[in-house]
Design an enzyme around this catalytic site. Structure first.
Site, PDB file in Angstrom:
ATOM      1  CE  LYS A   1     -14.726   5.364  -5.406  1.00  0.00           C
ATOM      2  NZ  LYS A   1     -14.594   6.464  -4.428  1.00  0.00           N
TER       3      LYS A   1
ATOM      4  N   GLY B   1     -23.220   4.447   4.386  1.00  0.00           N
ATOM      5  CA  GLY B   1     -22.338   4.926   3.313  1.00  0.00           C
ATOM      6  C   GLY B   1     -22.800   4.427   1.967  1.00  0.00           C
TER       7      GLY B   1
ATOM      8  CE  LYS C   1      -4.559   0.875   0.580  1.00  0.00           C
ATOM      9  NZ  LYS C   1      -5.746   0.117   0.214  1.00  0.00           N
TER      10      LYS C   1
HETATM   11  N1  LIG Z   1     -13.972   1.114  -3.936  1.00  0.00           N
HETATM   12  C1  LIG Z   1     -13.434  -0.076  -3.765  1.00  0.00           C
HETATM   13  O1  LIG Z   1     -13.138  -0.795  -4.724  1.00  0.00           O
HETATM   14  C2  LIG Z   1     -13.201  -0.605  -2.376  1.00  0.00           C
HETATM   15  C3  LIG Z   1     -12.551  -1.842  -2.235  1.00  0.00           C
HETATM   16  C4  LIG Z   1     -12.359  -2.371  -0.952  1.00  0.00           C
HETATM   17  C5  LIG Z   1     -12.803  -1.650   0.143  1.00  0.00           C
HETATM   18  N2  LIG Z   1     -13.424  -0.435  -0.035  1.00  0.00           N
HETATM   19  C6  LIG Z   1     -13.875   0.276   1.186  1.00  0.00           C
HETATM   20  O2  LIG Z   1     -15.281   0.442   1.116  1.00  0.00           O
HETATM   21  C7  LIG Z   1     -15.643   1.679   1.722  1.00  0.00           C
HETATM   22  C8  LIG Z   1     -16.416   2.531   0.718  1.00  0.00           C
HETATM   23  O3  LIG Z   1     -15.602   2.739  -0.420  1.00  0.00           O
HETATM   24  P1  LIG Z   1     -16.109   3.659  -1.636  1.00  0.00           P
HETATM   25  O4  LIG Z   1     -15.171   3.403  -2.756  1.00  0.00           O
HETATM   26  O5  LIG Z   1     -17.577   3.455  -1.824  1.00  0.00           O
HETATM   27  O6  LIG Z   1     -15.830   5.114  -1.036  1.00  0.00           O
HETATM   28  P2  LIG Z   1     -16.652   6.456  -1.323  1.00  0.00           P
HETATM   29  O7  LIG Z   1     -15.791   7.542  -0.794  1.00  0.00           O
HETATM   30  O8  LIG Z   1     -17.099   6.503  -2.749  1.00  0.00           O
HETATM   31  O9  LIG Z   1     -17.979   6.283  -0.432  1.00  0.00           O
HETATM   32  C9  LIG Z   1     -17.983   6.408   0.949  1.00  0.00           C
HETATM   33  C10 LIG Z   1     -19.315   7.043   1.320  1.00  0.00           C
HETATM   34  O10 LIG Z   1     -19.392   7.076   2.741  1.00  0.00           O
HETATM   35  C11 LIG Z   1     -19.931   8.334   3.111  1.00  0.00           C
HETATM   36  N3  LIG Z   1     -19.576   8.626   4.494  1.00  0.00           N
HETATM   37  C12 LIG Z   1     -18.472   9.209   4.998  1.00  0.00           C
HETATM   38  N4  LIG Z   1     -18.548   9.300   6.315  1.00  0.00           N
HETATM   39  C13 LIG Z   1     -19.729   8.770   6.685  1.00  0.00           C
HETATM   40  C14 LIG Z   1     -20.379   8.570   7.920  1.00  0.00           C
HETATM   41  N5  LIG Z   1     -19.845   8.976   9.070  1.00  0.00           N
HETATM   42  N6  LIG Z   1     -21.594   7.960   7.933  1.00  0.00           N
HETATM   43  C15 LIG Z   1     -22.168   7.566   6.763  1.00  0.00           C
HETATM   44  N7  LIG Z   1     -21.594   7.742   5.553  1.00  0.00           N
HETATM   45  C16 LIG Z   1     -20.401   8.343   5.517  1.00  0.00           C
HETATM   46  C17 LIG Z   1     -19.373   9.299   2.108  1.00  0.00           C
HETATM   47  O11 LIG Z   1     -20.169  10.484   2.016  1.00  0.00           O
HETATM   48  C18 LIG Z   1     -19.462   8.474   0.814  1.00  0.00           C
HETATM   49  O12 LIG Z   1     -20.703   8.621   0.167  1.00  0.00           O
HETATM   50  C19 LIG Z   1     -14.327   2.312   2.194  1.00  0.00           C
HETATM   51  O13 LIG Z   1     -14.108   1.927   3.529  1.00  0.00           O
HETATM   52  C20 LIG Z   1     -13.292   1.664   1.311  1.00  0.00           C
HETATM   53  O14 LIG Z   1     -12.021   1.633   1.918  1.00  0.00           O
HETATM   54  C21 LIG Z   1     -13.640   0.095  -1.255  1.00  0.00           C
END
Ligand SMILES: NC(=O)c1ccc[n+]([C@@H]2O[C@H](COP(=O)([O-])OP(=O)(O)OC[C@H]3O[C@@H](n4cnc5c(N)ncnc54)[C@H](O)[C@@H]3O)[C@@H](O)[C@H]2O)c1
Length: 357
Positions: A182, A179, A79
């Site tokens: 994406k 949340g 990472k």
């Molecule tokens: N995108 C990927 O491929 C991927 C892969 C593995 C893990 N993840 C994990 O999944 C999670 C979401 O990823 P993502 O890509 O959708 O990120 P993102 O930033 O697109 O979405 C996160 C969402 O959470 C919301 N958020 C932030 N704080 C919040 C709170 N206190 N309460 C409720 N909602 C809140 C944000 O407004 C946003 O809409 C993250 O923890 C990320 O590390 C993502």
């Protein structure tokens, strides 16, 4: 600065990169290459201190080793973090300087998107290195990994339902999603399509309003979403949401979502199990993204069909972890660690078997 070897916690290599002119300050952490090149995203974040950045990157890279190992990929774990505000500090020169830093590792580390970096950034980084995945499809990359992460999370939730209710169908079930970015938004779409009732919460009110409109989701305040009386609580925002304050308020039978590092502390896995809640270990259920970007390294080139087929097997992997947990009397998160460590020991050992070139 905690730069002692003991604090590297088993990491193979940690590289500090600096380019004064562009303002680049990055740390690339390679936790393990036992199973293959160390793949993991680049997080760009305005850390309060270099120490915070180092702690974060070491923790995240170790998690990638376990995620790829348990998922059956020929990838190690790494990472990287760039210290800076993505909104104000990200420039072409900084990203390209960072790309050259990655190239200097000659494929030992392979990068992808994470918090604060996007597919378009991978395209720029990729102009300086062969080792950037997840750029936009028009640029030759596999695009936003949120699509496959959401599919894997959906499949994983169904595997949890099968385990708890003896029925994988989500029709008529109720899932509370924390949340809806994406991943969470696409997860909601999969569940709604199957006839599942949804309750959602997000700090972004436009995001929740959209799902209320399109999918008929109920919306609750962010501080109440974990306490919704639902079959499943699905964390898809930030980490450490399963903690001493939230566990007593849970009303669900299953915790299963894509957020990384959901347990505030390892002991919370046992606390959840004692409360009769099935926990889908985060790095097992959220592996859709790494399956996708890792496929860009396949010798035959990227295959969307192969990626989808592998992501759809996340349910089987979770089911196997649940069986291990039951057999060994362990919380599911620890059982996942065991499965990953066993594979690293058994398959990693084969590297010592000399093959003439
Ligand atoms: N995108 C990927 O491929 C991927 C892969 C593995 C893990 N993840 C994990 O999944 C999670 C979401 O990823 P993502 O890509 O959708 O990120 P993102 O930033 O697109 O979405 C996160 C969402 O959470 C919301 N958020 C932030 N704080 C919040 C709170 N206190 N309460 C409720 N909602 C809140 C944000 O407004 C946003 O809409 C993250 O923890 C990320 O590390 C993502």
């Amino acid at each position: 600065m905690p730069g002692t070897f003991s604090q590297l916690n088993g990491h193979e290599q940690v590289v500090f990169g600096h380019d004064e002119a562009s303002g680049l300050r990055c740390i690339i952490a390679i936790h393990s290459t036992v199973l293959g090149p160390a793949l993991g995203g680049t997080r760009m974040y305005p850390y309060d201190s270099e120490e915070d950045a180092l702690v974060d990157v070491l923790r995240l890279s170790r998690g990638m080793t376990y995620k790829s190992a348990v998922t059956g990929l020929d990838l190690g774990g790494g990472k990287a973090v760039i210290i800076g505000d993505p909104a104000t500090d990200k420039t072409e020169a900084l990203l390209r300087a960072y790309g050259r830093m990655i190239e200097s590792l000659n494929g030992r580390y392979v990068t992808a998107c994470d918090v604060g970096t996007y597919s378009a950034d991978m395209g720029i980084i990729g102009r300086e290195t062969r080792w950037a995945t997840g750029s936009e499809v028009v640029e030759g990359g596999s695009g936003d990994s949120g699509v496959m992460t959401a599919l894997g999370t959906y499949v994983g939730i169904k595997a949890c339902a099968e385990r708890v209710f003896d029925d994988a169908s989500m029709a008529g079930r109720h899932v509370a999603i924390q949340g809806v970015g994406k991943v969470g938004r696409r997860l909601a779409e999969h569940l709604a399509e199957e006839g599942c009732k949804l309750t959602v919460a997000d700090v972004n009110e436009d995001a929740t309003a959209d799902l209320a409109d399109r999918l008929g989701a109920d919306v609750v305040a962010v501080e109440d979403i974990h306490a919704v009386d639902a079959d499943v609580f699905s964390p898809n925002a930030m980490g450490a949401v399963i903690n001493d304050a939230t566990i007593p308020r849970l009303q669900c039978r299953i915790v299963a979502g894509a957020a990384n590092n959901q347990l505030a502390d390892a002991r919370h896995g046992q606390v959840l199990a004692d409360a009769g809640v099935l926990y889908a270990p985060d790095y097992v259920i959220n592996a859709g993204g790494v399956i996708q970007v890792g496929d860009e390294l396949h010798p035959d080139g990227y295959s969307a069909d192969r990626v989808r087929a592998r992501v759809e097997r996340i349910g089987e992997r979770l089911a196997a972890v649940f069986v291990t947990a039951e057999r060994e009397g362990l919380p599911t998160a620890e059982a996942a660690d065991h499965v990953a460590e066993e594979r690293m020991a058994a398959v990693g050992r084969l590297r010592s078997f000399h093959l003439p070139r």
